[in-house]
Design an enzyme around this catalytic site. Sequence first.
Site, short mmCIF file in Angstrom:
data_model
loop_
_atom_site.label_atom_id
_atom_site.label_comp_id
_atom_site.label_asym_id
_atom_site.label_seq_id
_atom_site.Cartn_x
_atom_site.Cartn_y
_atom_site.Cartn_z
N CYS A 399 1.22 -1.38 0.27
CA CYS A 399 -0.20 -0.14 0.46
C CYS A 399 0.88 1.35 0.12
CB CYS A 399 -0.68 -0.33 1.46
SG CYS A 399 -2.65 0.97 1.28
N HIS A 526 -3.16 -5.27 0.03
CA HIS A 526 -2.74 -6.03 1.44
C HIS A 526 -3.38 -7.49 1.43
CE1 HIS A 526 -2.76 -2.15 3.69
NE2 HIS A 526 -3.59 -1.77 2.72
N GLU A 528 -1.57 -9.11 3.29
CA GLU A 528 -1.45 -9.56 4.36
C GLU A 528 -2.75 -10.38 4.77
OE1 GLU A 528 -1.33 -5.51 5.16
OE2 GLU A 528 -1.28 -6.90 3.90
#
Length: 623
Positions: A399, A526, A528
């Site tokens: 990001c 993102h 994750e």
Amino acid sequence: MKYILVTGGVISGVGKGVIASSFGTLLKSCGLDVTSIKIDPYINIDAGTFSPYEHGEVYVLEDGAEVDLDLGNYERFLDITLHRNNNITTGKIYRLVIEKERRGDYLGKTVQVVPHITDAIQEWVESVAQTPVQGSSKPQVCIIELGGTIGDIEGMPFVEAFRQFQFRVKRENFCLAHVSLVPLPKATGEPKTKPTQSSVRELRGCGLSPDLIVCRSEKPIGLEVKEKISNFCHVDPDQVICIHDLSSIYHVPLLMEQNGVIEFLNERLKLSIDMSKRAKCLQHWRDLARRTETVRREVNIAIVGKYTKFTDSYASVVKAVQHAALAVNRKPNLIFIESCLLEQETLQREPSKYHKEWQKLCESNGILVPGGFGARGMEGKIRACQWARENHKPFLGICLGLQAAVIEFARNVLSLQDANSTEINPETTNPLVIDMPEHHMGQMGGTMRLGKRTTIFSEQTSTIRKLYGNPKTVDERHRHRYEVNPQYVSQLESHGMRFVGMDKDKKRMEIIELRDHPYFVATQYHPEYLSRPLKPSPPFLGLILASEGRLKSYIDRGCRLSPRQLSDASSDEDEIVNSKSSPCKEIQSQPKLVNGNGFAGDKNSDDEHACPEEEGACGGIGA
């Protein structure tokens, strides 16, 4: 439908979310479909405007909802996809009731907390509990975590709602687990049960009596303490279980299973669990927990962030690094670096801190620059990107990390010295990063580009696409207001920065890579959020492998892990030597990365619940 309500004692922050997730893990391992709900008794509509220092990270769901980080625990533990309505807040409930009142749904009645607010809570829970979270099948069990502590004034409407709810759904369909801290003062060395007695007394005074008391403690508590809690809290000693501090959260479901939680829930809720299959299903978690204990070799990953004083600010990033490292038999040593300490101003003001942080960065095996907002620390992130690029250090930007990498490249390679983001400097003459139409100035909540979006890979060969298994597209979750200015893309690409992933309209840049670099990857999304303990995220896996010098051999093998890569092989040179003596049959037996969210052993398999031993790229760890 069966419901398990998890409440907290007089002290918060004792791991109620992990314990709630572990209940779900145990039941899912027994073949049940499980969903979960997190209740946050604050007036905010959602967690989108929270400070990372107050509540930790803001977790983003597939539908774009910004929620409490505990929902990330549920998705990771249970490998399910939750929705915005799985997070209930006081603000959402009151808004719903007020909107009904404005429409005249209550026919002129006086709208009150009881029954209107409590009814709305119960109806919301019943509705969400029926919503599929994995495939199309309806859940059989709903785990509900009530945030805060018993006795909090803001949580009382929810407590009252569940007092009524236990009768609404009948006793055989409702179970209450109460999580309470049993402190162990160093002065006496004796476990203290008064906090538990007090919170249970408060709970029973509200009309709810716990079926299970889960005691959190620093060390295991003895039978005498359990019997004391049993005596004062109106439960059988077998209904008091202790979860002491463990080396890994992956041990929590196993410890709960050893305490007979599955047998208790099976009898209490009439679940009809086939107990003969239970041991085999939990073997997945035993393998995972064992691996966390046996891994010895470390890999040092520097996380250059803005909120490093509170590690929960990067909870999902930390978990994703752990998942990827564990997949290749490595123990991650996370080095948190405050980005503002890498800036020139710090050198003038506090030179010792400046040099200390730079030393930590230089000694790391890989660098990760996560997301964030605002100008503070941005220059430090940019300098970290420059150091990783110039020194060929494995790098992953997420990001804001991608935006920092683009700005750094423009300044130092394209010689656009004033290159910047309009978020940082609205007056810059070279706006490499600009705001998007979704960003409405003055309105902060829910105005970003949020949730699952499709990224289309370019036709050119790229490392990140290979790590994903060479798909044409990949779906990942987003949370950002700014993006790379498309007017500069051709100029950047002509100097070696490759934009290998874009949105469907090919206007928004999603992934960058650098040529002639071991691993320099950044994503606007993102990754994750989709990492799982048994299915590591490909960008993170690439970072770990590159940090260990093993990415090239991994890709050369078709994104397969060799037996030596699962041991202590430390470089590509070792892998090449080993591959000459390894039979091809052994290589072919290794599972292959085939999708954007993890590993699968057989593309054509119809068994979506295949055992991890067969699916994993980690020698026993898989989907």
